[in-house]
Design an enzyme around this catalytic site. Structure first.
Site, PDB file in Angstrom:
ATOM      1  N   HIS A 154       0.806  -1.219   0.000  1.00  0.00           N
ATOM      2  CA  HIS A 154       0.000   0.000   0.000  1.00  0.00           C
ATOM      3  C   HIS A 154       0.845   1.277   0.000  1.00  0.00           C
ATOM      4  CE1 HIS A 154       0.655  -0.822   4.311  1.00  0.00           C
ATOM      5  NE2 HIS A 154       0.528   0.489   4.510  1.00  0.00           N
ATOM      6  N   ASP A 155       2.007   1.241   0.630  1.00  0.00           N
ATOM      7  CA  ASP A 155       2.851   2.445   0.701  1.00  0.00           C
ATOM      8  C   ASP A 155       4.101   2.342  -0.164  1.00  0.00           C
ATOM      9  OD1 ASP A 155       1.366   4.144   2.288  1.00  0.00           O
ATOM     10  OD2 ASP A 155       2.200   3.400   4.169  1.00  0.00           O
TER      11      ASP A 155
ATOM     12  N   HIS B  84       2.552   9.890  -2.982  1.00  0.00           N
ATOM     13  CA  HIS B  84       2.983   8.486  -2.910  1.00  0.00           C
ATOM     14  C   HIS B  84       1.871   7.530  -3.334  1.00  0.00           C
ATOM     15  CE1 HIS B  84       0.856   8.158   1.014  1.00  0.00           C
ATOM     16  NE2 HIS B  84       0.921   6.853   0.811  1.00  0.00           N
TER      17      HIS B  84
ATOM     18  N   LYS C 294       6.054   5.403  -1.383  1.00  0.00           N
ATOM     19  CA  LYS C 294       6.913   6.209  -0.500  1.00  0.00           C
ATOM     20  C   LYS C 294       8.387   6.076  -0.852  1.00  0.00           C
ATOM     21  CE  LYS C 294       3.970   6.449   3.619  1.00  0.00           C
ATOM     22  NZ  LYS C 294       3.839   6.095   5.062  1.00  0.00           N
TER      23      LYS C 294
ATOM     24  N   HIS D 170      -5.909   3.689  -0.850  1.00  0.00           N
ATOM     25  CA  HIS D 170      -6.003   3.459   0.599  1.00  0.00           C
ATOM     26  C   HIS D 170      -6.046   4.742   1.420  1.00  0.00           C
ATOM     27  CE1 HIS D 170      -1.631   4.048   0.424  1.00  0.00           C
ATOM     28  NE2 HIS D 170      -1.621   4.125   1.737  1.00  0.00           N
ATOM     29  N   HIS D 171      -5.864   5.891   0.771  1.00  0.00           N
ATOM     30  CA  HIS D 171      -6.017   7.174   1.481  1.00  0.00           C
ATOM     31  C   HIS D 171      -7.304   7.905   1.067  1.00  0.00           C
ATOM     32  CE1 HIS D 171      -2.432   7.403   3.919  1.00  0.00           C
ATOM     33  NE2 HIS D 171      -1.675   7.036   2.887  1.00  0.00           N
TER      34      HIS D 171
END
Length: 514
Positions: free
Chosen positions: A374-375, A403, A378, A429-430
């Site tokens: 998910h990240d 990101h 980054k 997801h954000h």
């Protein structure tokens, strides 16, 4: 006697020990005349078909026959008188068997001493029977012929019905045949159908012949699929007390490198391309098969071993893919001073919530692998922003928010389902349920469900973990926050599922601490 279609004579009766182990064809005689029962039994006393004799069951009225048929599921043939307690008692019984019990397998021969009472043409047209005879014309030879024909038909119809039921299992498992667990179900179903197709099934007890397919590692035998008494064996075959006599036979077959038949034990061996000594097929047979049947079994076994090896290689490849994805995800998290346990916990929370949500087994498994990514975006965020201990400025926050889109761009071109899902989760997801999230400001169900699930899993774990820019929240405070954000940040349904499974979620956290 009449054996396998040939008329022979046999005077000796089976001894007590033989009778105890003998299998039978169940034949029901329904007639209100005791003499007919005796004559029928006498005429068929030496009958034998496929190494099985007849077991006669007597009923002296249609009503009595109904109870017997209900309690005896494997009656192969019924010899039924037409006129008993009523003029149409036999016909009513046929109607009861076929239409009320819906028993289409039992073969029915109607017999009548009064042919004019129920005309043959009308009876054959109106009722699902297999033969209609006047009692006077049923000589011993004709009775033999009728019974033999009926039992052959019954045998074949049972085989067809078993294959039909087995086909349902095969179809159900074939959609995910690349999975070892599905393949084991598939092969067990095919083993059962193979026994029925070769007429190896016990038609009296409806039991499959004892058989199994196993992988051999050294001198150990691990079952893959089984039927009969091996159907539920889920560990090493040779550890079962009843199976110890099989071990030397299997080892001999492996040593010979091919095929063995010894005293009712049929064993095939094939070498393996994997980390196994090979595979074996074991069957318990009453007599050796002919070459045509052996060819069918060899073909099935060869295809089964290839399928198993392919499934094992697929699972090994998927395991490698999962390991690579988790490693990459951990690297991305460590750049922001977060731990590998965070991505593991998010994966486990997401898997649990996806299952509770009712997603398919494939989606549940995929989200477990995809959630850690998910990240991933980054990795493109500069360290001075990613690792800044204090609050980010508006400009820095705008950079940080990229990101989500970067992660999507990194993964979107893949044709693999897991990486496709990873791209969707990375981007979404954000997003927030009320539309106030980023990068697209999606609202409600417009946010992909996998992203909605990971959003809650990620926030729950992030709030409970120490970061460079914040301290760890207490669990009670986190749970209260999630309740407040129901319908705002988070999908209400997923929040409800989260609290319905809160004990298991907290257990996941405690089992995977940083």
């Amino acid at each position: 006697m009449f054996k396998d279609g040939k008329l022979t004579f046999k005077d000796d009766k089976p001894n007590e020990e033989t009778a105890k182990n003998e299998r039978f064809w169940n034949i029901l005689i329904v007639d209100d005349d005791p003499g007919i029962h005796e004559v029928s039994k006498l005429a068929l006393s030496g009958f034998e078909f496929e190494r099985k004799r007849c077991r006669f069951i007597s009923a002296y009225s249609a009503q009595e026959a109904k109870g017997i048929i209900e309690e005896t599921p494997n009656i192969a043939l019924a010899l039924i008188d037409v006129v008993m307690e009523t003029d149409n008692a036999g016909l009513d019984l046929v109607n009861y068997i076929r239409n009320e019990l819906e028993n289409k397998l039992i073969r029915i021969i109607l017999r009548t001493g009064q042919p004019g009472q129920a005309p043959e043409e009308k009876v054959i047209h109106d009722y699902d029977i297999n033969d209609y005879k006047g009692k006077s014309e049923l000589t011993t030879q004709k009775l033999y012929t009728s019974v033999l024909t009926s039992l052959r038909t019954y045998r074949d119809m049972v085989a067809i019905e078993r294959n039909r039921q087995g086909l349902k299992k095969i179809i159900a498992s074939s959609s995910s045949i690349e999975k070892i667990s599905s393949l084991e179900i598939f092969l067990s179903a095919v083993l059962e159908q193979l026994g029925a197709l070769l007429h190896l099934t016990d038609y009296e007890t409806n039991e499959d012949i004892p058989s199994f397919i196993a992988a051999i590692i050294g001198d150990r035998c691990f079952q893959i699929a089984g039927s009969g008494r091996f159907k539920n064996v889920t560990k090493e075959v040779f550890t079962e007390e009843a199976n110890k006599e099989i071990r030397p036979l299997v080892m001999n077959a492996i040593a010979s490198g091919d095929e063995l038949y010894h005293d009712g034990h049929y064993i095939l061996h094939r070498p393996s391309q994997l980390d196994y000594s090979g595979f074996v097929l074991y069957m318990e047979l009453e007599e050796e098969l002919d070459e045509m049947d052996k060819d069918l079994i060899r073909l099935f076994f060869d295809k089964a071993t290839v399928a198993y090896e392919n499934a094992a290689l697929t699972e090994e490849l998927e395991a490698s893919q999962r390991e690579i994805i988790f490693t990459i995800s951990e690297i991305a998290e460590q750049r922001s001073n977060e731990t590998g346990q965070h991505v593991k916990r998010v994966a486990l929370y997401s898997q649990l919530l996806a299952k509770a949500y009712g997603l398919s087994e494939i989606e549940v498994n995929n989200i477990y692998v995809a959630a850690p990514m998910h990240d991933i975006g980054k990795m493109a965020i500069p360290d001075n922003i990613l690792k800044k201990p204090g609050k980010l400025s508006d400009e820095e926050m705008d950079v940080m928010k990229t990101h989500a889109s970067i992660g999507f761009e990194m993964l979107k071109s893949s044709k693999r389902d897991i990486l496709k899902m990873s791209a969707i989760i990375a981007e979404g997801h954000h997003e927030k349920y009320d539309g106030s999230g980023y990068p697209k400001g999606l609202v409600g169900d417009d946010i992909p469900v996998h992203a909605r699930i990971v959003a809650l899993a990620d926030v729950f774990d992030a709030l409970g973990s120490r970061r460079v820019y914040k301290e760890r929240w207490e669990t009670d405070k986190i749970l209260e926050f999630i309740k407040q954000e129901r319908g705002k940040h988070f999908d209400p349904k997923i929040v409800d599922l989260f609290f319905e499974n809160i004990d298991e979620i907290l257990q996941i956290h405690n089992n995977n601490l940083d």
